[in-house]
Design a protein around this motif. Structure first.
Motif, PDB file in Angstrom:
ATOM      1  N   ALA A 733       0.768  -1.205   0.001  1.00  0.00           N
ATOM      2  CA  ALA A 733       0.037   0.059  -0.080  1.00  0.00           C
ATOM      3  C   ALA A 733       0.849   1.362  -0.073  1.00  0.00           C
ATOM      4  O   ALA A 733       0.419   2.282  -0.518  1.00  0.00           O
ATOM      5  N   SER A 734       1.898   1.264   0.718  1.00  0.00           N
ATOM      6  CA  SER A 734       2.748   2.293   0.599  1.00  0.00           C
ATOM      7  C   SER A 734       3.871   2.441  -0.657  1.00  0.00           C
ATOM      8  O   SER A 734       3.616   3.843  -1.118  1.00  0.00           O
ATOM      9  N   LEU A 735       4.133   1.402  -1.109  1.00  0.00           N
ATOM     10  CA  LEU A 735       5.113   1.643  -2.154  1.00  0.00           C
ATOM     11  C   LEU A 735       4.468   1.641  -3.606  1.00  0.00           C
ATOM     12  O   LEU A 735       5.004   2.427  -4.597  1.00  0.00           O
ATOM     13  N   TRP A 736       3.339   0.924  -3.628  1.00  0.00           N
ATOM     14  CA  TRP A 736       2.611   0.591  -5.106  1.00  0.00           C
ATOM     15  C   TRP A 736       1.166   0.460  -4.808  1.00  0.00           C
ATOM     16  O   TRP A 736       0.573  -0.458  -4.912  1.00  0.00           O
ATOM     17  N   PRO A 737       0.387   1.634  -4.544  1.00  0.00           N
ATOM     18  CA  PRO A 737      -1.014   1.691  -4.156  1.00  0.00           C
ATOM     19  C   PRO A 737      -1.594   1.327  -5.263  1.00  0.00           C
ATOM     20  O   PRO A 737      -1.777   2.121  -6.413  1.00  0.00           O
ATOM     21  N   ALA A 738      -2.658   0.225  -5.256  1.00  0.00           N
ATOM     22  CA  ALA A 738      -3.147  -0.238  -6.147  1.00  0.00           C
ATOM     23  C   ALA A 738      -4.555   0.599  -6.770  1.00  0.00           C
ATOM     24  O   ALA A 738      -4.980   0.944  -7.700  1.00  0.00           O
ATOM     25  N   SER A 739      -4.803   1.723  -5.586  1.00  0.00           N
ATOM     26  CA  SER A 739      -5.928   2.344  -6.131  1.00  0.00           C
ATOM     27  C   SER A 739      -5.668   3.626  -7.142  1.00  0.00           C
ATOM     28  O   SER A 739      -6.513   4.012  -7.692  1.00  0.00           O
ATOM     29  N   VAL A 740      -4.264   3.774  -7.102  1.00  0.00           N
ATOM     30  CA  VAL A 740      -3.952   4.844  -8.309  1.00  0.00           C
ATOM     31  C   VAL A 740      -4.325   4.218  -9.633  1.00  0.00           C
ATOM     32  O   VAL A 740      -4.498   5.170 -10.466  1.00  0.00           O
ATOM     33  N   PHE A 741      -4.105   3.057  -9.684  1.00  0.00           N
ATOM     34  CA  PHE A 741      -4.461   2.617 -11.126  1.00  0.00           C
ATOM     35  C   PHE A 741      -5.824   1.964 -11.363  1.00  0.00           C
ATOM     36  O   PHE A 741      -6.137   1.216 -12.187  1.00  0.00           O
ATOM     37  N   ARG A 742      -6.640   2.441 -10.433  1.00  0.00           N
ATOM     38  CA  ARG A 742      -8.189   1.905 -10.346  1.00  0.00           C
ATOM     39  C   ARG A 742      -8.991   3.302 -10.846  1.00  0.00           C
ATOM     40  O   ARG A 742      -9.034   3.999 -10.433  1.00  0.00           O
ATOM     41  N   ARG A 743      -9.811   2.692 -12.112  1.00  0.00           N
ATOM     42  CA  ARG A 743     -10.782   4.054 -12.433  1.00  0.00           C
ATOM     43  C   ARG A 743     -11.672   4.450 -11.259  1.00  0.00           C
ATOM     44  O   ARG A 743     -12.351   3.457 -10.689  1.00  0.00           O
ATOM     45  N   PRO A 744     -11.665   5.758 -10.857  1.00  0.00           N
ATOM     46  CA  PRO A 744     -12.423   5.937  -9.711  1.00  0.00           C
ATOM     47  C   PRO A 744     -14.155   5.890 -10.308  1.00  0.00           C
ATOM     48  O   PRO A 744     -14.411   6.098 -11.227  1.00  0.00           O
ATOM     49  N   THR A 745     -14.843   5.708  -8.971  1.00  0.00           N
ATOM     50  CA  THR A 745     -16.260   5.260  -8.948  1.00  0.00           C
ATOM     51  C   THR A 745     -16.868   6.463  -8.687  1.00  0.00           C
ATOM     52  O   THR A 745     -16.545   7.052  -7.684  1.00  0.00           O
ATOM     53  N   SER A 746     -18.023   6.920  -9.187  1.00  0.00           N
ATOM     54  CA  SER A 746     -18.813   7.914  -8.695  1.00  0.00           C
ATOM     55  C   SER A 746     -19.692   7.649  -7.848  1.00  0.00           C
ATOM     56  O   SER A 746     -19.999   6.395  -7.584  1.00  0.00           O
ATOM     57  N   PRO A 747     -20.355   8.561  -6.849  1.00  0.00           N
ATOM     58  CA  PRO A 747     -21.276   8.219  -5.999  1.00  0.00           C
ATOM     59  C   PRO A 747     -22.579   7.719  -6.583  1.00  0.00           C
ATOM     60  O   PRO A 747     -22.767   7.641  -7.539  1.00  0.00           O
ATOM     61  N   ALA A 748     -23.190   7.002  -5.506  1.00  0.00           N
ATOM     62  CA  ALA A 748     -24.760   6.753  -6.060  1.00  0.00           C
ATOM     63  C   ALA A 748     -25.406   7.560  -6.987  1.00  0.00           C
ATOM     64  O   ALA A 748     -25.683   8.689  -6.405  1.00  0.00           O
TER      65      ALA A 748
END
Length: 763
Positions: A733-748
């Motif tokens: 999580a510190s060195l290679w955070p997977a969330s950076v490479f995931r398309r952001p989801t919009s709120p409901a």
């Protein structure tokens, strides 16, 4: 089975680009079939390729547009290639362009498909950019354009190079090991790409059913690789093969022995092994044969002499009868028929013949050039003269001095192109005119040049100094050091003769032979020699001998006294008379200057330092690319924690994704919280999570939007999640955070839209 979530991670994003790169790298290993080593060109290609592929992977994970990805790859790949090849990051600028021209000129001199293997480091300026371009093109086709099968065209192009240089014989030098690894890697790439394409559709409905092998992609892959490897063997080769000899048919280019590379090493080796045996059969069997010519070099590129482009008709065979080159047959001596045999050590793709053959019978794939009377193999290095025998009838040319003096204008009746020269320093033309001053006939000019090299020019024969043949080296040889071996003297006189308009070429072969007890004449490795031949009207090619007498050479009899001089040999040092010593040429009378050596050493150190600098820059760029996700994640966290409840909720989701905890981004806040609750355990973070959920629900569904921040609660929950995660998850999580490479989801979607509608109704 790979699901939709599997294809969005880092590993799947790296799978196809890396296997594509490995496939091209395996294919590029085939270029080692015509080079002395693979590392000098594969090493730089590996560095540049990793930078190109790494840039593409990082940019795509960051959702950069495809055109920008390609632009970044081209920019960084060009900089890295420039640093590794010409030690300049921008080869298109003024200084960089000058270095490119210099490096390519030297590489062209080393690019000799007629004397394999070529120097890998010498031709690296050609191979490294070509290999980097292949990697870039393959990545664009397979990843950016998502057309992996089209990448087989790149493999085809890569494998065409050894086929074009070596010929179809022996499958162009491509080993089955290279074929197997290339094919396997290509199939793996196709399989990974297919799995990713299917994975984007989600979970298969028939996952519980038996898996049926996908034979279609496998068949396509095998067929593509087979065509890429085998098609060059069926495709006709061009009539001209760089840089010189052309093929006569579709069987690939002809190879020759180019003395500009191989002769110097063979001369220094002073081999005593018998290379060719000549047995007189009938005719003048008493006269010793001499100057057994292997081939002729007819084109001067400015850096070396090559065989030039040859016209070799496809209907020729190894059986030929030639008319004498002159109308007056009295200029020919008595014909002699010889039985010639080459030893197994003499692997020449040119058939040794005497200068003026009348009839030749040679079994095998041999053809001849009608202008030069050179016999050449049509099978490349797979068919040489080693161990073969052939019969030849030849007559020595015995022109009288009067006939040579009466020759008309130079060039009359000569083959085309025999006076062509590239742009050379003005000093060379000045030397040619100065050394032939007062001579107005082509023959006397040629004799004046020969006498200058052998008598008055104070030249010294030595194998201890390899001075090169480009314009600057030629001027230095003619004016300052004046130390060289037969190749330098032959090429120098040929260039000066062409400056005067006299057709000239450089012949190479064997100087003199030794007669054994059976009456056969043997030519050994130490007899290798090069000499110039000049063309005279109605006489043909006439041999001259500019190499000093200390090299056991003698000037032709028809040149003695042509300028009124008495024939004598120069007062030059003679070789040692020690009977135990093998015949060897004299050494130079003075040592080579130290300054050029020091300069060369400094240049090598500077080049080495520049290469390490380039590698350091490439490593720095790679480190920045690796550190970029962590930096982006920290900046994103700081901005979100200072925002509203929705921003804080997104930050909490990214923390869960980084730690590998359950979070889809599509469920309701309470459902997401239920998945995180087991990982909190303590009461205080559980209460904070409830406050976060309440704030998000009010923000999304309340009639009036709640702008309160819950940053502190998110910090507490995030810290608790990290504390209870394992060490490996925290490090990732510190060195290679997977969330950076995931398309952001919009709120409901029902939140803000529904609120806006209610506000509109109430208003």
């Amino acid at each position: 089975m790979m699901t939709s979530s599997d294809v969005r991670g880092v590993a799947p994003a790296m799978a196809v680009p890396l296997t594509c790169f490995v496939t091209v790298l395996f294919a590029l290993a085939s270029w080692g079939s015509f080079t002395s080593a693979r590392f000098p060109y594969l090493g730089p290609i590996l560095v540049v390729g990793l930078l190109i592929v790494g840039t593409g992977i990082s940019a795509r994970l960051l959702r950069v547009h495809g055109s920008v990805v390609v632009l970044l790859q081209v920019l960084l790949g060009t900089i890295a290639t420039g640093l590794l090849v010409v030690q300049h990051p921008f080869p298109v600028t003024g200084g960089g362009r000058a270095r490119v021209v210099a490096e390519m000129t030297e590489a062209y001199a080393a690019f000799d498909p007629f004397d394999l293997p070529m120097s890998a480091s010498g031709v690296a300026p050609y191979l490294v950019p070509a290999g980097a371009a292949a990697v870039l093109l393959a990545d664009i086709l397979a990843v950016t354009l998502r057309r992996p099968p089209m990448m087989g065209l790149v493999v085809l192009g890569v494998f065409t190079v050894p086929f074009s240089i070596i010929g179809a014989g022996g499958w162009g030098g491509v080993s089955w090991v290279v074929f197997a690894f290339t094919a396997t890697s290509f199939l793996v790439m196709l399989r990974l790409d297919r799995a990713q394409q299917l994975g984007r559709w989600g979970r298969r409905l028939d996952e519980d059913l038996p898996v049926v092998p996908a034979t279609g992609p496998a068949l396509i892959g095998v067929s593509a690789v087979a065509i890429a490897l085998l098609a060059p063997a069926w495709l006709p080769s061009a009539n001209v093969a760089l840089p010189g000899l052309g093929a006569g048919d579709g069987d690939g280019p002809l190879r020759v022995i180019n003395p500009t590379v191989g002769l110097y090493d063979d001369l220094r080796r002073q081999s005593d092994q018998v290379m060719v045996t000549v047995t007189p059969v009938y005719g003048d069997t008493e006269a010793p044969p001499s100057y057994l010519r292997v081939g002729a070099l007819t084109k001067f590129t400015g850096t070396e002499w090559t065989s030039g482009n040859r016209d070799v008709p496809s209907d020729q065979t190894g059986v030929a009868t030639f008319e004498p080159p002159m109308s007056d047959e009295t200029l020919l001596g008595e014909p002699t028929t010889y039985q010639i045999r080459a030893s197994d050590k003499f692997e020449s793709t040119w058939l040794p013949v005497f200068t003026h053959p009348l009839e030749i019978t040679a079994k095998g794939p041999w053809r001849y050039d009608e202008d030069t009377l050179d016999f050449m193999s049509t099978e490349g290095r797979d068919e040489t003269v080693a161990g073969q025998s052939w019969r030849m009838t030849a007559a020595p040319v015995e022109p009288t001095q009067e006939r040579l003096l009466a020759a008309g204008e130079p060039g009359v009746g000569a083959p085309p192109g025999m006076t062509d020269l590239p742009l050379l320093p003005d000093e060379i033309a000045e030397i040619a005119l100065e050394r032939t001053a007062g001579q107005d006939r082509p023959f006397t000019q040629a004799v004046a040049l020969q006498n200058w090299f052998r008598h008055s020019g104070e030249f010294t024969y030595s194998l201890e100094r390899d001075v090169g043949t480009d314009g600057a080296a030629l001027v230095d040889f003619l004016t300052d050091n004046k130390v060289g071996y037969c190749q330098q003297y032959a090429t120098a006189m040929a260039v000066l003769a062409r400056q005067l308009g006299i057709p000239a070429r450089v012949a190479f072969g064997f100087l003199n032979g030794d007669q054994d007890e059976d009456g056969a004449w043997t030519f050994r490795g130490r007899d290798l020699h090069a000499w110039p031949e000049l063309w005279f009207e109605d006489i043909g090619w006439v041999r001259f001998e500019p190499t000093p007498a200390a090299a056991d050479t003698s000037e032709p009899g028809y040149t003695a006294g042509a300028l009124g001089n008495v024939r004598n040999e120069p007062q030059a040092p003679v070789p040692s008379t020690d009977a135990s010593a093998a015949p060897a040429p004299n050494r130079p009378q003075r040592e080579a200057p130290e300054t050029p050596e020091a300069t060369q050493s400094d240049t090598e150190e500077s080049s080495s330092g520049a290469i390490w600098t380039g590698l350091g820059i490439a490593a720095l760029i790679g480190a920045i690319a690796l550190a970029a996700p962590a930096v982006i994640r920290r900046r994103r966290r700081t901005a979100r924690l200072a925002g509203d409840a929705e921003a804080c909720w997104a930050e909490l989701g990214d923390t869960a994704i980084d730690l590998g905890l359950p979070w889809s981004g599509t469920r309701s806040p309470r459902e997401e919280a239920t998945g995180l609750a087991p990982h909190l355990r303590d009461r205080e973070p559980m209460t904070a999570l409830q406050r976060i959920v309440t704030a998000v629900e009010r923000n999304r569904y309340a009639e009036r939007r709640d702008i309160a921040t819950v940053g502190d609660d998110v910090r507490l929950v995030s810290a608790t999640l990290r504390e209870h995660a394992d060490r490996r998850a925290r490090r990732r999580a510190s060195l290679w955070p997977a969330s950076v490479f995931r398309r952001p989801t919009s709120p409901a979607a029902a939140g803000p839209a529904a609120r806006s509608e209610r506000e509109l109704i109430s208003s």
